[in-house]
Design an enzyme around this catalytic site. Structure first.
Site, PDB file in Angstrom:
ATOM      1  N   ALA A  36     100.353  -2.354 -50.813  1.00  0.00           N
ATOM      2  CA  ALA A  36      99.128  -1.904 -51.478  1.00  0.00           C
ATOM      3  C   ALA A  36      99.425  -0.969 -52.654  1.00  0.00           C
ATOM      4  O   ALA A  36     100.556  -0.543 -52.885  1.00  0.00           O
ATOM      5  CB  ALA A  36      98.219  -1.224 -50.466  1.00  0.00           C
ATOM      6  N   HIS A  37      98.355  -0.626 -53.364  1.00  0.00           N
ATOM      7  CA  HIS A  37      98.456   0.147 -54.599  1.00  0.00           C
ATOM      8  C   HIS A  37      99.132   1.497 -54.396  1.00  0.00           C
ATOM      9  O   HIS A  37      98.909   2.186 -53.411  1.00  0.00           O
ATOM     10  CB  HIS A  37      97.076   0.341 -55.230  1.00  0.00           C
ATOM     11  CG  HIS A  37      96.105   1.076 -54.356  1.00  0.00           C
ATOM     12  ND1 HIS A  37      96.012   2.449 -54.340  1.00  0.00           N
ATOM     13  CD2 HIS A  37      95.193   0.644 -53.454  1.00  0.00           C
ATOM     14  CE1 HIS A  37      95.074   2.829 -53.493  1.00  0.00           C
ATOM     15  NE2 HIS A  37      94.573   1.736 -52.936  1.00  0.00           N
ATOM     16  N   ASN A  38      99.987   1.837 -55.349  1.00  0.00           N
ATOM     17  CA  ASN A  38     100.690   3.119 -55.412  1.00  0.00           C
ATOM     18  C   ASN A  38     101.714   3.329 -54.302  1.00  0.00           C
ATOM     19  O   ASN A  38     102.221   4.436 -54.128  1.00  0.00           O
ATOM     20  CB  ASN A  38      99.710   4.296 -55.441  1.00  0.00           C
ATOM     21  CG  ASN A  38      98.949   4.382 -56.746  1.00  0.00           C
ATOM     22  OD1 ASN A  38      97.832   3.862 -56.839  1.00  0.00           O
ATOM     23  ND2 ASN A  38      99.537   5.006 -57.740  1.00  0.00           N
TER      24      ASN A  38
END
Length: 331
Positions: free
Chosen positions: A243-245
């Site tokens: 997922a993001h980051n």
């Protein structure tokens, strides 16, 4: 058909050859299915029982396993049969699909894109504005690489993969079929009036290091801001979500159906078992292992193995399972 003698194979493996076979070896096969022209492997004592009835003309074994050759059947003893198997598989690995032309006429390449020497681009690919492909990059049919993405030398991208804009991909990577790199991260918040959800823009990118391999149908989402990072040498199985980051260190392994929620950090050499899930904003320090099917809800110390749902020290969890089984037997 490619064939090797047992002496030629042993020269490559640099093992201890015991006995001999006159058979021309045409490939590797598991012990139970092998024919007389096959070589097989024994990396554990538990598989030794299959050797007597196997038709394989040769076998590669760990050097701590006691085994005897028989008539026209040879043994190669090595330190690590699994690594030896990888070398033999490479010997018999069939060639990749053929490109009749280096760049297929149905490919769409933006005028500003830079294509390195030796690149091969298959039918119906798209290469967008200001994309840079290094030397010897291979895009198999139906790959899309969107604007301002940079891909390093000798990277191979299989059909159906989509790489969104502004991603940075290292050299010698392999992306298998239908990989998604740089899609929007999953970010929503309730609206002020409570009657819907507001999408949070995801304006970052994905950075992937060198020698990374990503399995089919896996996703690495772009960051909300800054970058989602996959470090050098990471190996990611099929159907994995990053997922993001999230940030992965070097040489991490993620098995199939596992997933990292947003802003997870993995140190170097972390191993995530199949179907394990990692809560957002969690840090798993270098050398730690997460058992298959586990749910990690807090930070994990370096070198520690955790198991269960919620995940805890593997030894403690195994003790709990034993105690629970004993309790159930008494009921």
């Amino acid at each position: 058909m490619t064939t090797y003698t047992i002496s030629e194979i042993n020269t490559i493996l640099k093992g201890e050859l015991i006995g001999n076979t006159t058979e021309k070896i045409t490939g590797p096969e598991q012990l139970q299915s092998a024919k007389s022209n096959h070589i097989s492997f024994i990396g554990s004592q538990k598989y030794l029982k299959y050797w007597a009835d196997s038709k394989a003309c040769a076998v590669v074994v760990n050097d701590n396993i006691k085994i005897e050759p028989s008539d026209n059947r040879a043994i190669i003893k090595v330190k690590n049969a699994d690594l030896a198997m990888a070398k033999i598989l490479e010997l018999f690995n069939p060639p990749p699909p053929v490109f009749d032309t280096d760049i297929h006429p149905t490919t769409v390449i933006h005028d500003t894109a830079k294509i390195g020497s030796g690149c091969k681009i298959g039918p119906n690919c798209y290469v967008g504005k200001d994309v840079e492909l290094g030397n010897n990059v291979i895009l198999y049919p139906n790959v899309c690489v969107f604007d301002e993405t940079i891909i390093g030398d000798n990277t191979v991208i299989w059909s159906g993969t989509v790489i969104r804009e502004r991603c940075i991909i290292g050299s010698h990577c392999i992306f298998h079929t239908n990989v998604s790199i740089g899609a929007d991260g999953f970010g929503y918040r309730p609206s002020d009036d409570g009657r819907g959800l507001v999408k949070i823009p995801q304006i970052g990118n994905v950075i992937i290091g060198h020698y990374v391999e990503i399995g089919a149908n896996s996703c690495v989402d772009r960051a909300k801001f800054s970058s989602t990072i996959v470090g050098d040498g990471c190996k990611i199985d099929n159907l994995v979500q990053i997922a993001h980051n999230s940030i992965m260190g070097r040489s991490c392994i993620m098995a199939g159906h596992s997933g990292l929620a947003g802003s997870v950090t993995l140190g170097d050499g972390v191993i995530i078992g199949g179907s394990a899930s990692i809560k957002d904003h969690t840090t798993i320090h270098s050398g730690a292992t997460v058992g298959a099917g586990s749910g990690v809800v807090g930070d994990v110390e370096a070198g520690k193995t955790v198991l269960g749902y919620p995940a805890q020290d593997a030894r403690d969890m195994l003790k709990q399972w034993v105690a629970m089984r004993q309790f159930m037997k008494k009921q």
